[in-house]
Motif scaffolding. Sequence first.
Motif, mmCIF file in Angstrom:
data_model
loop_
_atom_site.group_PDB
_atom_site.id
_atom_site.type_symbol
_atom_site.label_atom_id
_atom_site.label_comp_id
_atom_site.label_asym_id
_atom_site.label_seq_id
_atom_site.Cartn_x
_atom_site.Cartn_y
_atom_site.Cartn_z
ATOM 1 N N ILE A 106 5.857 0.164 2.552
ATOM 2 C CA ILE A 106 6.733 0.163 2.918
ATOM 3 C C ILE A 106 7.933 -1.323 2.143
ATOM 4 O O ILE A 106 7.760 -1.951 2.582
ATOM 5 C CB ILE A 106 6.560 0.255 4.357
ATOM 6 C CG1 ILE A 106 6.139 0.759 4.682
ATOM 7 C CG2 ILE A 106 8.421 0.093 5.100
ATOM 8 C CD1 ILE A 106 5.647 0.892 6.651
ATOM 9 N N PHE A 134 7.500 4.475 1.089
ATOM 10 C CA PHE A 134 8.638 4.835 2.192
ATOM 11 C C PHE A 134 9.811 3.512 1.675
ATOM 12 O O PHE A 134 9.182 2.954 1.869
ATOM 13 C CB PHE A 134 8.311 4.267 3.316
ATOM 14 C CG PHE A 134 6.751 5.451 3.554
ATOM 15 C CD1 PHE A 134 6.994 6.636 4.358
ATOM 16 C CD2 PHE A 134 5.806 5.463 3.517
ATOM 17 C CE1 PHE A 134 6.538 8.005 4.838
ATOM 18 C CE2 PHE A 134 4.371 6.232 3.947
ATOM 19 C CZ PHE A 134 4.640 7.437 4.304
ATOM 20 N N CYS A 144 9.079 5.316 11.131
ATOM 21 C CA CYS A 144 8.006 5.712 9.976
ATOM 22 C C CYS A 144 6.570 5.264 10.319
ATOM 23 O O CYS A 144 5.542 5.587 9.591
ATOM 24 C CB CYS A 144 8.375 4.714 8.828
ATOM 25 S SG CYS A 144 7.357 4.177 7.585
#
Length: 371
Positions: A106, A134, A144
Amino acid sequence: MLPELDISLAACIVKPLEKSGKGIGMASTEDIYQTLKNRLEDDFYPAESKFPSEYVLSAEFGVSKVTVNKIVSRLVEQGYLKRGVRGSGTRVQKRLFRPNGSIAFIGKLSPYSNKILKGVQQECLLNGYFPLLFSPEAEELNACLHILNPQNVSGIISNGYGKIHSEWDLPVVCLDYGSPHARFEDHICFIDSDDYSGGRQMMNEILHRGHREIAIFSSERYVFNPSAAVPVRIRGFHSALEDAGFGHLIERIFYGMPDSLSDVRECIMTIRKKHPETSLICTDSDHSAELLDSVMRTMDIPFPEKIAITGFGNVSLLPIASVDQNPERQGRLAVQQILNFRRNPGQSFHPTVDPVETFLVRTDHIPTRTH
């Protein structure tokens, strides 16, 4: 033309039931399934070859053809085998990549985070894991994190979001958190580059090339409170200056709001007014260096003939010296931390991760200053 070799009889002789702990006639359905799956994963049956018939397998394992049919159907569903048209038999599928699990990265996409991601991908594939990417906006981060649970991901690596937590207690590694030392919690680890040493190296190189009128500019760690802690990279700059006998170091720091060209212009004008002999501006990031470069060109200030610039991060295309923070190494270490945690459930992250070594690049772009 020779007939196609049928390896089913060889399978009965060469590769009997592995480690079942039972006689052939007492093999369980799960034992047989695991044995055949292991053979397929070990390439005992060549890709595209005929798989042993249900008659041969039922004779080998001492079970009914109905039981064998169920096991073969399971292997077909999982992609190991492919049934042909009636009468043509079952064949072995070409092996596809079947990851041991997934690791989520992420991060806010940037030239720097792309280098981290490259290291994450290399280490994931080396260990049979699949990286997931992500890049949520700040307001989308919690949503998320909510979808990342132990059923679909083994751990999380983050960059650019500060300290994050997983509600599923997944292991989390936060990168480039701005600390000279890694810190640890039960499921969270912080790994950073050794920016302090990188700052010292850069400033020592600047001094070695004869610069004495030096300013420091930061648009990455802007602070409103003058008494706030000096960022790690700048502390590295200061440490080298102190060793060289320089004083009044705070007066050499100039801060600008991130991406504010007007702030950059104001800082440059202040530097030239207070320190008119300045020959070099040392920045805390390549992005800060790019902002300086773009504004200095509009102000008709010769670069680097009049005032040289250095960066930090090694992601800019400008011809400047910079500090490489070894982001690929950070990415690989983050994956290793998560895998170690997964292999030793219930344990904290390993407490001996050191800051990742930094090194200088393109130092020949620092002009030599003669007095």
